[in-house]
Design a protein around this motif. Structure first.
Motif, PDB file in Angstrom:
ATOM      1  N   GLN A   1       1.691  -1.313   0.386  1.00  0.00           N
ATOM      2  CA  GLN A   1       0.330   0.055   0.338  1.00  0.00           C
ATOM      3  C   GLN A   1       1.160   1.615   0.108  1.00  0.00           C
ATOM      4  O   GLN A   1       0.627   2.147  -0.527  1.00  0.00           O
ATOM      5  CB  GLN A   1      -0.881   0.481   1.516  1.00  0.00           C
ATOM      6  N   LEU A   2       1.601   1.285   0.477  1.00  0.00           N
ATOM      7  CA  LEU A   2       2.802   2.550   0.649  1.00  0.00           C
ATOM      8  C   LEU A   2       3.729   2.654  -0.161  1.00  0.00           C
ATOM      9  O   LEU A   2       3.475   3.585  -1.069  1.00  0.00           O
ATOM     10  CB  LEU A   2       3.692   2.168   1.392  1.00  0.00           C
ATOM     11  N   ARG A   3       3.937   1.337  -1.546  1.00  0.00           N
ATOM     12  CA  ARG A   3       4.805   1.394  -3.065  1.00  0.00           C
ATOM     13  C   ARG A   3       3.708   2.080  -3.157  1.00  0.00           C
ATOM     14  O   ARG A   3       3.778   2.727  -4.451  1.00  0.00           O
ATOM     15  CB  ARG A   3       5.350   0.225  -2.936  1.00  0.00           C
ATOM     16  N   GLU A   4       2.300   1.834  -3.020  1.00  0.00           N
ATOM     17  CA  GLU A   4       1.333   2.197  -4.322  1.00  0.00           C
ATOM     18  C   GLU A   4       0.664   3.877  -4.375  1.00  0.00           C
ATOM     19  O   GLU A   4       0.638   4.780  -4.875  1.00  0.00           O
ATOM     20  CB  GLU A   4       0.172   1.158  -3.751  1.00  0.00           C
ATOM     21  N   THR A   5       1.156   3.263  -2.826  1.00  0.00           N
ATOM     22  CA  THR A   5       1.239   5.467  -2.355  1.00  0.00           C
ATOM     23  C   THR A   5       2.046   5.948  -3.136  1.00  0.00           C
ATOM     24  O   THR A   5       1.283   7.690  -3.347  1.00  0.00           O
ATOM     25  CB  THR A   5       0.923   5.621  -0.752  1.00  0.00           C
TER      26      THR A   5
ATOM     27  N   ALA B   1       1.695   9.359  -5.857  1.00  0.00           N
ATOM     28  CA  ALA B   1       1.923  10.288  -5.471  1.00  0.00           C
ATOM     29  C   ALA B   1       2.729  11.171  -6.518  1.00  0.00           C
ATOM     30  O   ALA B   1       2.403  12.209  -6.987  1.00  0.00           O
ATOM     31  CB  ALA B   1       2.786  10.608  -4.255  1.00  0.00           C
ATOM     32  N   ASN B   2       3.343  10.761  -7.368  1.00  0.00           N
ATOM     33  CA  ASN B   2       4.417  10.712  -8.378  1.00  0.00           C
ATOM     34  C   ASN B   2       3.781  11.128  -9.607  1.00  0.00           C
ATOM     35  O   ASN B   2       3.698  12.154 -10.356  1.00  0.00           O
ATOM     36  CB  ASN B   2       5.568   9.400  -8.727  1.00  0.00           C
ATOM     37  N   ARG B   3       2.544  10.372 -10.213  1.00  0.00           N
ATOM     38  CA  ARG B   3       1.271  10.405 -10.940  1.00  0.00           C
ATOM     39  C   ARG B   3       1.096  12.309 -10.347  1.00  0.00           C
ATOM     40  O   ARG B   3       0.723  12.613 -12.210  1.00  0.00           O
ATOM     41  CB  ARG B   3       0.554   9.055 -11.108  1.00  0.00           C
ATOM     42  N   LEU B   4       0.850  12.437  -9.415  1.00  0.00           N
ATOM     43  CA  LEU B   4      -0.269  13.650  -8.828  1.00  0.00           C
ATOM     44  C   LEU B   4       0.167  14.801  -9.870  1.00  0.00           C
ATOM     45  O   LEU B   4      -0.693  15.403 -10.993  1.00  0.00           O
ATOM     46  CB  LEU B   4      -0.477  13.153  -7.780  1.00  0.00           C
ATOM     47  N   ASP B   5       1.347  14.984  -9.886  1.00  0.00           N
ATOM     48  CA  ASP B   5       2.323  16.077 -10.596  1.00  0.00           C
ATOM     49  C   ASP B   5       3.201  15.458 -11.128  1.00  0.00           C
ATOM     50  O   ASP B   5       4.319  16.818 -12.092  1.00  0.00           O
ATOM     51  CB  ASP B   5       2.420  16.593  -9.580  1.00  0.00           C
ATOM     52  N   GLY B   6       3.318  14.548 -12.364  1.00  0.00           N
ATOM     53  CA  GLY B   6       4.273  14.064 -13.270  1.00  0.00           C
ATOM     54  C   GLY B   6       5.272  13.551 -12.672  1.00  0.00           C
ATOM     55  O   GLY B   6       6.615  13.843 -13.441  1.00  0.00           O
ATOM     56  N   GLY B   7       5.968  13.498 -11.694  1.00  0.00           N
ATOM     57  CA  GLY B   7       7.052  13.494 -10.902  1.00  0.00           C
ATOM     58  C   GLY B   7       8.137  14.169 -10.277  1.00  0.00           C
ATOM     59  O   GLY B   7       8.704  14.262 -10.377  1.00  0.00           O
ATOM     60  N   ARG B   8       7.308  15.450 -10.440  1.00  0.00           N
ATOM     61  CA  ARG B   8       7.818  16.926 -10.273  1.00  0.00           C
ATOM     62  C   ARG B   8       8.645  16.624  -8.917  1.00  0.00           C
ATOM     63  O   ARG B   8       9.009  17.943  -9.083  1.00  0.00           O
ATOM     64  CB  ARG B   8       7.564  18.168 -11.029  1.00  0.00           C
TER      65      ARG B   8
END
Length: 392
Positions: free
Chosen positions: A109-113, A117-124
Motif C-alpha cells: 500500500q505504501l508503494r502504491e501511495t 503521488a508521483n502520478r499526481l504531479d508527473g514526478g516533479r
C-alpha cells in the motif's frame, strides 16, 4: 485537453502569439493543480478522511474500509486511498507489523501511495499533496525497515524521504499536516543519534534539526493537521515516555487518546506505561489491565501481566500475586522477537525489586541484571542499578 481537440483558429492563434501560448499553458497547469488539490483544499473531503482516520485509530477496520471506499469514489487514483489502507493495516496489527504477511500488505500500500503521488504531479515533486504522501509513505517504510533490522533499506528510504522533507519545511502554513512530519524530523534528527551514537556517521549529510522546535511543531499538529493529528499525539507521548523520560507529560496525551479511541489496546498500554512513575499507578484503571490480559495477542497479554504485577506490588500490596503476574508476563512474551522489551524489563525489574526487599540476594541480582540487559529505558536501568548498588 490536447492541442488536437482545440478549435483550429484558437490553436493557430496560440502558435502565432508566444505570450498567449504561455498564458494558456499556465492556465492548463493551474487547472491541473486545482484538480489534484482535492483533499486538503476540500472541506467535505477533509471531513470524510478525518472520520475514516478515527475509525482506523479506534481499530474498527471494517468500518474504516467502507469509508476508504467512499474516499476512493471521490478521489480516484489519489495517494490518500492507499495511504489510508496502509494505516488501517498498521493499526490493526501494531506494533508487530514486520511479520511477512502483514508487512507485505502494508508495504504494498505504501508503494502504491508513492506511485500515485508521483502520478499526481508527473514526478516533479512540486505539488504539496504529492510531496506529503510520498514523504509519509517513504518515512513509514524507513521506520519499519529499521524496526525489522534492515538498516540499509531504512537508510535508503530515509534518504529519499529527506529531499521531500526539505520541501515540507516550507509548506506547513499551506498544508498543516507537514507540521507533524517536520516536527518529527526536527526532533529525531538531533535526539536519535544522541541516544544511539552508532547512527551519527550515517546522518552527517542530513540537515540539522531542532529539538524544541520539533516538539512545538508536533503540539501545533495536534490542533491543525488532517491526516496526522492523531500521529502527532502518539509521537509526543512516545517522546516523553522513551526519550525525554517525562511520563507525567505523556499522561495528558494518553488519557486523551484512550478516551477518544477506546478500542485501541496499544494506546491503553502506553497510558499505563505513563503511570508507572512515583505513585501514579494508583490512578491506573484496573479494567484496562484486564482488557490487555484478555487479548488474543501475546504482546498485549505480556503487557497486561507486567502491569498487573505492578498493580499487585504497588497498589494492593500482594507480593505473592505480583510475582506470579510478573513471571506470566515474561512467559507470555517469549515468542515475540524485536518487540515488547519494555514490558519484559518491567517484569524483571519488579521481580528483582521484590526479591531484594525479601533479602533473596541471588534471585534479586539475576532479575535486576536481566532487566538492565534487555531494557531500552533509562528509568528502568537507573532503578535496577540503584537496587544493585544497595545489595552489593
Amino acid at each position: 485537453m490536447s492541442k488536437g481537440n482545440l478549435p483550429f483558429s484558437f490553436s493557430k492563434e496560440i502558435h502565432k502569439n508566444d505570450n498567449l501560448r504561455k498564458v494558456f499553458i499556465a492556465v492548463l497547469f493551474s487547472i491541473s493543480l486545482t484538480a489534484h488539490s482535492q483533499l486538503f483544499d476540500n472541506p467535505s473531503n477533509v471531513k470524510l478522511v478525518r472520520k475514516c482516520v478515527d475509525y482506523i485509530y479506534n481499530v474498527q477496520s471494517d468500518s474504516a474500509e467502507i469509508l476508504i471506499a467512499q474516499v476512493e469514489e471521490r478521489l480516484p487514483n489519489h495517494p490518500a486511498v492507499p495511504m489510508l489502507r496502509g494505516l488501517n493495516i498498521l493499526w490493526t496489527n501494531i506494533p508487530v507489523v514486520t511479520i511477512d504477511s502483514v508487512f507485505n500488505d502494508f508495504s504494498s500500500q505504501l508503494r502504491e501511495t508513492i506511485r500515485l503521488a508521483n502520478r499526481l504531479d508527473g514526478g516533479r515533486q512540486e505539488h504539496p499533496e504529492a510531496i506529503f504522501f510520498e514523504m509519509s509513505a517513504r518515512g513509514l517504510l524507513a521506520e519499519y525497515y529499521a524496526d525489522d533490522g534492515h538498516y540499509m533499506k531504512a537508510l535508503s528510504e530515509a534518504g529519499k524521504a529527506y529531499d521531500l522533507v526539505k520541501s515540507g519545511f516550507q509548506l506547513s502554513d499551506e498544508v498543516p499536516d507537514f507540521l507533524m512530519t517536520t516536527g518529527v524530523y526536527n526532533y529525531f534528527r538531533e535526539k536519535y543519534p544522541e541516544k544511539y551514537p552508532v547512527y551519527k556517521p550515517l546522518l552527517w549529510f542530513f540537515r540539522g534539526g531542532d529539538i524544541e522546535l520539533g516538539l512545538q511543531q508536533l503540539e501545533e499538529a495536534t490542533q491543525k493537521a488532517v491526516l496526522t493529528r492523531v500521529e502527532a499525539y502518539v509521537y509526543l507521548a512516545y517522546i516523553y515516555l522513551r526519550y525525554e523520560y517525562k511520563p507525567k507529560k505523556a499522561q495528558k496525551y494518553m488519557w486523551y487518546l484512550t478516551e477518544t479511541y477506546p478500542n485501541n489496546l496499544y494506546m491503553k498500554s502506553k497510558l499505563l506505561e505513563s503511570l508507572t512513575a512515583d505513585d501514579d499507578f494508583k490512578k491506573a484503571p484496573y479494567s484496562i489491565i484486564e482488557e490487555l490480559i484478555a487479548s488474543d495477542r501475546s504482546y498485549y497479554t505480556m503487557a497486561g501481566k507486567a502491569f498487573q504485577g505492578l498493580y499487585f506490588e504497588r497498589v494492593s500490596g500482594d507480593l505473592g500475586k505480583a510475582i506470579v503476574a510478573y513471571k506470566k508476563g515474561i512467559a507470555a512474551g517469549s515468542d515475540i522477537t524485536g518487540h515488547g522489551t519494555y514490558y519484559r524489563s518491567l517484569s524483571y525489574l519488579g521481580l528483582g525489586r521484590i526479591y531484594a526487599a525479601r533479602g533473596q540476594k541471588k534471585d534479586a541480582i539475576f532479575h535486576l541484571e536481566k532487566a538492565i540487559e534487555i531494557s531500552e529505558s533509562e528509568a528502568i536501568d537507573a532503578e535496577a542499578n540503584a537496587i544493585l548498588d544497595d545489595i552489593e
